[in-house]
Motif scaffolding. Structure first.
Motif, short mmCIF file in Angstrom:
data_model
loop_
_atom_site.label_atom_id
_atom_site.label_comp_id
_atom_site.label_asym_id
_atom_site.label_seq_id
_atom_site.Cartn_x
_atom_site.Cartn_y
_atom_site.Cartn_z
N THR A 49 -53.26 1.97 6.60
CA THR A 49 -53.93 0.74 6.18
C THR A 49 -53.18 0.16 4.99
OG1 THR A 49 -55.38 1.85 4.60
CG2 THR A 49 -56.16 1.69 6.89
N PRO A 50 -53.25 -1.16 4.82
CA PRO A 50 -52.60 -1.77 3.65
C PRO A 50 -53.14 -1.22 2.34
CG PRO A 50 -53.17 -3.46 5.26
CD PRO A 50 -53.78 -2.17 5.74
N ALA A 51 -54.46 -0.98 2.28
CA ALA A 51 -55.04 -0.43 1.06
C ALA A 51 -54.53 0.98 0.80
CB ALA A 51 -56.57 -0.45 1.15
N GLY A 52 -54.45 1.79 1.84
CA GLY A 52 -53.95 3.15 1.69
C GLY A 52 -52.51 3.17 1.21
N LEU A 53 -51.69 2.29 1.76
CA LEU A 53 -50.29 2.19 1.34
C LEU A 53 -50.20 1.75 -0.12
CD1 LEU A 53 -47.30 2.34 2.04
CD2 LEU A 53 -47.46 -0.04 2.82
N ALA A 54 -51.03 0.79 -0.51
CA ALA A 54 -51.02 0.30 -1.89
C ALA A 54 -51.42 1.41 -2.86
CB ALA A 54 -51.95 -0.91 -2.03
N VAL A 55 -52.44 2.19 -2.48
CA VAL A 55 -52.89 3.28 -3.35
C VAL A 55 -51.78 4.31 -3.52
CG1 VAL A 55 -54.48 5.23 -3.50
CG2 VAL A 55 -55.35 2.96 -2.92
N ARG A 56 -51.13 4.68 -2.42
CA ARG A 56 -50.05 5.67 -2.51
C ARG A 56 -48.86 5.14 -3.30
NH1 ARG A 56 -50.46 10.18 1.35
NH2 ARG A 56 -52.43 9.88 2.44
N ALA A 77 -53.50 -2.11 -12.06
CA ALA A 77 -54.25 -3.24 -11.48
C ALA A 77 -54.18 -3.22 -9.95
CB ALA A 77 -53.73 -4.56 -12.03
N VAL A 78 -53.01 -2.87 -9.41
CA VAL A 78 -52.87 -2.74 -7.96
C VAL A 78 -53.80 -1.65 -7.44
CG1 VAL A 78 -51.29 -2.01 -6.10
CG2 VAL A 78 -50.51 -3.63 -7.84
N LEU A 79 -53.80 -0.52 -8.12
CA LEU A 79 -54.67 0.58 -7.71
C LEU A 79 -56.14 0.17 -7.76
CD1 LEU A 79 -54.77 3.57 -6.88
CD2 LEU A 79 -54.97 4.12 -9.30
N GLN A 80 -56.51 -0.53 -8.80
CA GLN A 80 -57.89 -0.98 -8.94
C GLN A 80 -58.28 -1.92 -7.79
OE1 GLN A 80 -58.48 -3.24 -12.52
NE2 GLN A 80 -60.41 -4.08 -11.81
N ARG A 81 -57.41 -2.87 -7.46
CA ARG A 81 -57.71 -3.82 -6.39
C ARG A 81 -57.72 -3.17 -5.02
NH1 ARG A 81 -54.11 -6.97 -9.36
NH2 ARG A 81 -52.48 -6.51 -7.87
N ALA A 82 -56.85 -2.17 -4.82
CA ALA A 82 -56.70 -1.57 -3.49
C ALA A 82 -57.77 -0.53 -3.17
CB ALA A 82 -55.32 -0.95 -3.35
N THR A 83 -58.46 -0.06 -4.19
CA THR A 83 -59.45 0.99 -3.97
C THR A 83 -60.70 0.40 -3.31
OG1 THR A 83 -58.64 2.17 -5.89
CG2 THR A 83 -60.82 2.77 -5.10
N ASP A 84 -61.17 1.08 -2.29
CA ASP A 84 -62.38 0.64 -1.58
C ASP A 84 -63.60 0.99 -2.43
OD1 ASP A 84 -64.41 0.00 0.10
OD2 ASP A 84 -63.69 1.17 1.80
N HIS A 85 -64.20 0.00 -3.01
CA HIS A 85 -65.32 0.20 -3.93
C HIS A 85 -66.56 0.76 -3.24
CE1 HIS A 85 -63.53 -2.24 -7.32
NE2 HIS A 85 -62.68 -2.41 -6.33
N ARG A 86 -66.61 0.66 -1.91
CA ARG A 86 -67.77 1.17 -1.19
C ARG A 86 -67.71 2.67 -0.98
NH1 ARG A 86 -66.75 -2.20 3.85
NH2 ARG A 86 -64.73 -1.58 3.11
N THR A 87 -66.51 3.24 -0.98
CA THR A 87 -66.37 4.67 -0.65
C THR A 87 -65.98 5.54 -1.84
OG1 THR A 87 -64.06 4.39 -0.03
CG2 THR A 87 -65.72 4.14 1.72
N VAL A 88 -65.65 4.92 -2.96
CA VAL A 88 -65.21 5.68 -4.14
C VAL A 88 -66.26 5.52 -5.24
CG1 VAL A 88 -63.43 5.84 -5.91
CG2 VAL A 88 -62.80 5.36 -3.56
#
Length: 153
Positions: free
Chosen positions: A17-24, A70-81
């Motif tokens: 997922t784009p979010a997963g890639l951004a977090v990594r 800031a990238v990590l903050q935006r990419a994190t799924d706020h519903r699951t973390v």
């Protein structure tokens, strides 16, 4: 008594997922930046020009670190973390931004020191005003405006 936690708390984001890639990417970049910051901190410059260059490099690294937080903050799924993780990312971003400002001001002060110009009035211990004979840069003199302790009015 053992309490089971949700499985999403233990599994990293899906790399597909784009979010997963951004977090990594953010995690890897922050780790590399931490190593680079520590390497620059280990340097021991000896003259004001080298100190200014070191401070400028630290400013650049901390500014980059703030952007990755800031990238990590935006990419994190706020519903699951849990919110505590989002809060930690926000605090880390703010801390890195503050560190960048500190090192930018320090670089400016060391540059002024190297050029025999007055440093900022907040330079503290590395202020060169006395060495340059500077007593006032257009500000009211503090001795006239601040009462001394124990003085009678």
């Amino acid at each position: 008594m053992y309490v089971s936690r949700p499985t999403h708390a233990h599994t990293p984001p899906d790399i597909d997922t784009p979010a997963g890639l951004a977090v990594r990417l953010a995690a890897q970049s922050i780790a590399r930046l931490t190593t680079a910051i520590l390497a620059v901190c280990d340097q021991r410059p000896t003259d004001p020009t080298e100190r200014a260059a070191r401070a400028l490099r630290l400013e650049q690294l901390h500014a980059r670190e703030a952007r990755w937080w800031a990238v990590l903050q935006r990419a994190t799924d706020h519903r699951t973390v849990p919110f505590v993780y989002i809060d930690a990312a926000i605090r880390a971003r703010c801390k890195a931004a503050d560190d960048a400002r500190f090192w930018r001001d320090t670089a400016a002060d060391w540059t002024a020191h190297a050029l025999d110009r007055p440093t900022s009035d907040c330079a503290g211990a590395m202020s060169n005003w006395d060495a340059l004979g500077v007593t006032d840069l257009g500000r009211p003199h503090l001795a006239e405006t601040v009462p001394t302790i124990g003085a009678r009015r």
